[in-house]
Scaffold this active site. Structure first.
Site, PDB file in Angstrom:
ATOM      1  N   LYS A 235      45.314 -10.437 -38.113  1.00  0.00           N
ATOM      2  CA  LYS A 235      46.177 -11.603 -38.019  1.00  0.00           C
ATOM      3  C   LYS A 235      47.451 -11.258 -37.285  1.00  0.00           C
ATOM      4  O   LYS A 235      47.983 -10.160 -37.414  1.00  0.00           O
ATOM      5  CB  LYS A 235      46.518 -12.014 -39.473  1.00  0.00           C
ATOM      6  CG  LYS A 235      47.170 -13.344 -39.618  1.00  0.00           C
ATOM      7  CD  LYS A 235      46.187 -14.480 -39.566  1.00  0.00           C
ATOM      8  CE  LYS A 235      46.882 -15.827 -39.518  1.00  0.00           C
ATOM      9  NZ  LYS A 235      47.413 -16.151 -38.194  1.00  0.00           N
TER      10      LYS A 235
ATOM     11  N   LYS B 179      53.189  -5.448 -42.540  1.00  0.00           N
ATOM     12  CA  LYS B 179      53.738  -6.671 -43.141  1.00  0.00           C
ATOM     13  C   LYS B 179      52.712  -7.286 -44.104  1.00  0.00           C
ATOM     14  O   LYS B 179      53.020  -7.606 -45.244  1.00  0.00           O
ATOM     15  CB  LYS B 179      54.030  -7.644 -41.987  1.00  0.00           C
ATOM     16  CG  LYS B 179      54.892  -8.815 -42.328  1.00  0.00           C
ATOM     17  CD  LYS B 179      54.981  -9.794 -41.148  1.00  0.00           C
ATOM     18  CE  LYS B 179      55.578  -9.184 -39.890  1.00  0.00           C
ATOM     19  NZ  LYS B 179      55.843 -10.204 -38.845  1.00  0.00           N
TER      20      LYS B 179
ATOM     21  N   LYS C  73      48.248  -8.603 -32.656  1.00  0.00           N
ATOM     22  CA  LYS C  73      49.288  -9.369 -31.965  1.00  0.00           C
ATOM     23  C   LYS C  73      48.900  -9.469 -30.511  1.00  0.00           C
ATOM     24  O   LYS C  73      48.211  -8.594 -29.976  1.00  0.00           O
ATOM     25  CB  LYS C  73      50.636  -8.639 -32.069  1.00  0.00           C
ATOM     26  CG  LYS C  73      51.825  -9.487 -31.720  1.00  0.00           C
ATOM     27  CD  LYS C  73      52.187 -10.377 -32.884  1.00  0.00           C
ATOM     28  CE  LYS C  73      53.577 -10.938 -32.775  1.00  0.00           C
ATOM     29  NZ  LYS C  73      54.135 -11.193 -34.113  1.00  0.00           N
TER      30      LYS C  73
ATOM     31  N   ASP D 256      50.835  -8.311 -49.717  1.00  0.00           N
ATOM     32  CA  ASP D 256      49.494  -8.572 -50.265  1.00  0.00           C
ATOM     33  C   ASP D 256      48.782  -9.744 -49.618  1.00  0.00           C
ATOM     34  O   ASP D 256      48.179 -10.572 -50.302  1.00  0.00           O
ATOM     35  CB  ASP D 256      49.574  -8.794 -51.792  1.00  0.00           C
ATOM     36  CG  ASP D 256      49.776  -7.489 -52.530  1.00  0.00           C
ATOM     37  OD1 ASP D 256      49.290  -6.459 -52.041  1.00  0.00           O
ATOM     38  OD2 ASP D 256      50.437  -7.505 -53.579  1.00  0.00           O
TER      39      ASP D 256
ATOM     40  N   HIS E 248      41.239  -2.893 -41.162  1.00  0.00           N
ATOM     41  CA  HIS E 248      40.764  -2.478 -42.492  1.00  0.00           C
ATOM     42  C   HIS E 248      40.439  -3.680 -43.354  1.00  0.00           C
ATOM     43  O   HIS E 248      39.734  -3.572 -44.343  1.00  0.00           O
ATOM     44  CB  HIS E 248      41.796  -1.571 -43.174  1.00  0.00           C
ATOM     45  CG  HIS E 248      43.112  -2.238 -43.426  1.00  0.00           C
ATOM     46  ND1 HIS E 248      43.979  -2.538 -42.406  1.00  0.00           N
ATOM     47  CD2 HIS E 248      43.678  -2.697 -44.567  1.00  0.00           C
ATOM     48  CE1 HIS E 248      45.049  -3.127 -42.929  1.00  0.00           C
ATOM     49  NE2 HIS E 248      44.884  -3.241 -44.220  1.00  0.00           N
TER      50      HIS E 248
HETATM   51  N1  GLU Z   1      54.198 -14.589 -35.542  1.00  0.00           N
HETATM   52  C1  GLU Z   1      54.451 -14.456 -36.937  1.00  0.00           C
HETATM   53  C2  GLU Z   1      54.825 -13.037 -37.305  1.00  0.00           C
HETATM   54  O1  GLU Z   1      55.265 -12.286 -36.472  1.00  0.00           O
HETATM   55  C3  GLU Z   1      53.339 -15.026 -37.791  1.00  0.00           C
HETATM   56  C4  GLU Z   1      52.019 -14.363 -37.693  1.00  0.00           C
HETATM   57  C5  GLU Z   1      50.903 -15.122 -38.384  1.00  0.00           C
HETATM   58  O2  GLU Z   1      51.174 -16.070 -39.105  1.00  0.00           O
HETATM   59  O3  GLU Z   1      49.767 -14.732 -38.171  1.00  0.00           O
HETATM   60  O4  GLU Z   1      54.781 -12.640 -38.431  1.00  0.00           O
END
Ligand code: GLU
Length: 475
Positions: free
Chosen positions: A72, A96, A108, A101, A67
């Site tokens: 990330k 998360k 992942k 924000d 979205h």
């Molecule tokens: N691996 C971390 C997490 O689980 C960081 C992810 C990131 O910074 O993109 O939140």
């Protein structure tokens, strides 16, 4: 690698937590399912020559919700990696980011590998090949999908991935933004390495600065009055434990590691333990304190605060009844299963949820990404200007009072702000704001029984994702 099974345990556990919050939202039919669905997932298998033979490796990258772009989330190297984990962890990233924000979607990935079994040269070949497989399919790029370190990966792997991306896309002006958590010399940001651990510390500070929250959890006093058990002295646990060790600190009475646990009611020396682990690879044999081979049992030790900072599913229906902590702080992703969550809640144990507690990593990744896209160090444009203005303020104070300003005031007003100061204060701010929002939501939504922190956090995250999902809009 013929034993790839698609179990759904982790994903189901996350989905049931989300369902619990969805029940309170009363959305049109099907919307909840649409929010939970994983948008796409890619599985790749590829051979790499190790010594004189070929080995086939399998990895995944899941995009839960796009979205917002880029999506990330970390890239993990673990023998337990599978599609279920990738999808569950991608969903956690969506919620998360929304909660704190950070304007990213959730993703992942990971490779099924035990990185300790390979030397650096082999790991580099494997990582570069994995990266190429993902880049070619659009699963790594500065605009669309940006990995970061996770379990089993570090700055080093991010540097290899960045270099692989640059090779394939030399024309991309923003190539350094294709990963975060990079080494500083390659465009990383100061404070990213410690960010998740520091974020956990700020989450604890936010919690303990609210007397009502402390009382409600059945605790008394400040953070420094608590006895703490930490599972995992990896990147998250180590930085958290080091920060907790400062002056007037709480006592860390146990550290649980892969090969067992160390216990000392007087408090453990984290720096010495970490040095010992670097040398020996484990905690067994560390002098002067009690060693317990059955580390898992120490999750049930008497303490006020239990911080699982290692991996998912360590508190489950088999041990949740025996956990004695009053506050469980989820520094890892998914350390409590849904069943454990229900048991702990019914026993009056407070849980601060992962999507809040460990968000510090992605918050600072966001700052790194902005810095890379903007092609400028944070604070570079205003640093000198601010320090000159500070000098004028000091001079004005001195002129008006006819006294010289105290050194600490002069120093704090005239020193230009460094990037690390900006990163830390913005991280602190993000964690505090998220905690306040969770507290407010609990207050507003608690009708008869008080709402738990996890459900409140999911309510906030789901509402934010929903507002950004045009495909689910009902106008
Ligand atoms: N691996 C971390 C997490 O689980 C960081 C992810 C990131 O910074 O993109 O939140």
């Amino acid at each position: 690698m013929s034993d790839i099974q698609i179990t759904k345990g982790f994903q189901d556990s996350v989905a049931r937590m989300v369902d619990h919050a969805l029940e309170m939202l009363r959305l049109p039919d099907g919307t909840g399912e649409a929010l939970k669905a994983c948008s796409s997932v890619v599985q790749v298998s590829f051979p790499v020559r190790i010594a004189d033979r070929l080995e086939v490796f399998t990895g995944w990258r899941a995009v839960h919700s796009a979205h917002r772009l880029p999506v990330k989330g970390g890239l993990r190297f673990s023998p337990d990696m599978n599609q279920d984990h990738a999808e569950a962890l991608a969903a956690l990233m969506t919620y998360k980011c929304a909660l704190v924000d950070v304007p990213f979607g959730g993703s992942k990935g990971g490779l099924r590998i035990d990185p300790r079994q390979y030397d650096t040269a082999a790991l580099e070949r494997i990582t570069r090949r994995f990266a190429r497989e993902l880049i070619r399919r659009g699963y790594i790029s500065p605009a669309e999908n940006v990995p970061a370190p996770d379990m089993g990966t570090s700055q080093r792997e991010m540097a290899w991935i960045l270099d692989s991306y640059r090779d394939l896309h030399p024309e991309d002006l923003n190539h350094i933004a294709c990963v975060t958590g990079k080494p500083l010399e390659l465009g990383g940001i100061p404070g990213r390495l410690e960010a998740t651990g520091r974020g956990v510390k700020y989450a604890l500070d936010a919690f303990f600065s609210e007397p009502a929250a402390v009382r409600e959890a059945g605790l008394t006093g400040k953070l420094c009055d608590q006895r703490i058990v930490i599972q995992g002295l990896g990147n998250v646990g180590y930085h958290l434990a080091s920060l907790l060790q400062a002056k007037d600190s709480p006592r860390i009475i146990a550290i649980i590691e892969r090969d067992g646990a160390l216990l000392d009611e007087q408090g453990l020396d984290i720096t010495a333990i970490h040095d010992y682990m670097q040398r020996t690879g484990g905690v067994e044999g560390f002098p002067g304190v009690r060693f317990e081979r059955n580390g898992a049992q120490v999750l049930e030790a008497e303490c006020e605060v239990l911080i699982p900072a290692a991996m998912e599913g360590v508190i489950h229906d088999g041990n949740a009844e025996r956990v004695q902590a009053k506050l469980v702080v989820e520094a890892a992703n998914g350390p409590c299963t849904w069943d454990a969550d229900r048991i702990l809640q019914s026993r009056g144990i407070t849980i601060l949820p992962d999507i809040f507690v460990n968000a510090g990593g992605v918050v600072v990744s966001y700052f790194e990404w902005i810095r890379n896209i903007a092609h400028v160090r944070l604070g570079r444009l205003q640093r000198r200007h601010e320090s000159t203005r500070g000098q004028h303020v000091v001079s004005a104070i001195e002129m008006m009072t006819n006294r010289s300003a105290p050194d600490w005031l002069r120093e704090s007003l005239t020193r230009g702000t460094d990037e690390i100061d900006l990163v830390r204060s913005a991280l602190d701010d993000s964690m505090r704001l998220a905690f306040q929002e969770i507290r407010e939501t609990r207050e507003i939504e608690s009708n008869h029984a008080p709402l738990d922190y996890r459900t409140a956090a999911y309510l906030i995250a789901l509402r934010k994702v929903l507002r950004a999902r045009m495909d689910l809009a009902t106008f």
